[in-house]
Enzyme design. Sequence first.
Site, mmCIF file in Angstrom:
data_model
loop_
_atom_site.group_PDB
_atom_site.id
_atom_site.type_symbol
_atom_site.label_atom_id
_atom_site.label_comp_id
_atom_site.label_asym_id
_atom_site.label_seq_id
_atom_site.Cartn_x
_atom_site.Cartn_y
_atom_site.Cartn_z
ATOM 1 N N HIS A 172 -1.724 164.524 82.689
ATOM 2 C CA HIS A 172 -1.403 164.353 81.262
ATOM 3 C C HIS A 172 -2.011 163.085 80.681
ATOM 4 O O HIS A 172 -2.115 162.955 79.471
ATOM 5 C CB HIS A 172 0.117 164.331 81.073
ATOM 6 C CG HIS A 172 0.738 165.678 81.285
ATOM 7 N ND1 HIS A 172 1.139 166.487 80.251
ATOM 8 C CD2 HIS A 172 0.985 166.378 82.417
ATOM 9 C CE1 HIS A 172 1.621 167.619 80.732
ATOM 10 N NE2 HIS A 172 1.546 167.572 82.051
ATOM 11 N N ASP A 366 -5.026 157.075 75.368
ATOM 12 C CA ASP A 366 -3.945 158.067 75.424
ATOM 13 C C ASP A 366 -4.532 159.382 75.921
ATOM 14 O O ASP A 366 -5.633 159.763 75.502
ATOM 15 C CB ASP A 366 -3.372 158.283 74.004
ATOM 16 C CG ASP A 366 -1.860 158.487 73.997
ATOM 17 O OD1 ASP A 366 -1.339 159.040 74.979
ATOM 18 O OD2 ASP A 366 -1.227 158.106 73.003
#
Length: 464
Positions: A172, A366
Amino acid sequence: MAVSRRAAAVKVPVEPAGSRLVIISNRVPSPRERGPRAGGLAVALQDAIRVRETLWFGWSGETAAPEAAARLVAQGPTTYATIDLAEADFRGFYRGFSNGMLWPLLHARVGLSEFRRSDLAAYMAVNERFAAALAPLLRADDTVWVHDYHLIPLGAALRALGVRNRIGFFLHVPFPPPALYECLPQGERLLRSFGAYDLIGLQTARDAGFLSDALAACGVARRARAFPIGIDPDDFAATARRSAGGRDTRRLVDSLSGRSLILGVDRLDYSKGIAHRIRGFAQLLRRFPQHRNEVTLLQIAPISRGDVPEYRSLRRELDELAGRVNGEHAEFDWVPLRYLTRTVPRNTLAGFHRHARVGLVTPLRDGMNLVAKEYVAAQNPEDPGVLILSRFAGAAERMEGAIVVNPHDPDEIAEALHQALTMPTEERLARWQSLRRSVWQDTAAEWARSFLAAIEVPREALAS
Ligand code: ADQ
């Protein structure tokens, strides 16, 4: 709901329709959290697990003397299986290696990472314990899907126990360029363990490229592929419409007295660039004084990982910075920055997003950043706001229509804010239409569907 401390006591359908999906993530939401507030992976996987028999395995979130067998709780077609961690394992595996070493390294913040051999040993040992508790629960035709950086060696640990199922892995968070990854002591050991997976997914083509290069360099014959995660945009849009007329959003709107709202929503994490964002906002007030007393930045950043030292010092830094910016710029009838470290419920946030003239999403790094997608989904199609997005969020790879910034430059953030606050309606509409297409295309459901379709192919077609 059936609750049992032993695998053998749980009733599962004798002959399931199709093969079962087995999800493994570090945290498994507790029964209390399993609902609309759960967020994160539970939301992303909800479509995949609604219709299919699923076993969801992971850490209970509790530290206690661990038992060998997992605790099982069945809820509809999903069985949740959890194990506790011993306090020492929690420290070494979770706080130490996962969040003290891997998280900063994978977010390209090597200077913040701290390596201890004992943490790595705990990390490997916990992955082996996960494997030992999971293996007896597996059926021959289960598809196994492992999630995130806490569990990289889990596939190899399962293989060592003779598990031959299809096993996929999804990261992720980002993966750094090989030159940074090399800083990890014994890093090749982790890379080699990726060889156990039949499919490796990352959020972006860029990250998949970095991991593939690192794997090739240490002789692992696997290529990583991009599967961009998303949200359930229809659901979030409906929540935002409802919530925008609710009491909390009305209170917020009243308190703004007609000023434009700039909104930042993050976990309190150094990867999210919150300090850089606040400095950019302060620069807006200095360089574009027409916005003074006309805008409010609402930054919502609930504390996360408060027991990791770097997060405590980040909190101190932000407390001081927020105080300084308000001290310098506030007037007796206007406070430019509202900074909250309390949590705000998701439904309420959706209404706030809808009212915000600007969504300010400026992480330093991110994996994806779902807040950017939620901001877009929440907008009023007749009068949408503007998304300002860091080029270092995975979301930027496929979200044309945002104003893309380098968050390291406060002037660039200030200029983007000025552009957003003065943008003509037609341009706002055109940009939002483009963003809308991408958010409604790369949904959570499509992410899960495409990953599972890629792994559930005949064995011989699985990429080597
Ligand atoms: P996170 O770092 O937690 O997740 P993000 O994608 O921004 O980051 O948010 C995940 C969810 O948490 C979203 O639904 C968001 O609304 C919610 N959230 C964030 N801040 C919140 C707040 N202040 N209050 C309430 N809810 C909040 C990791 C990776 C990301 C990746 C996701 C999913 O770091 O890059 O996008 O996993 O893969």
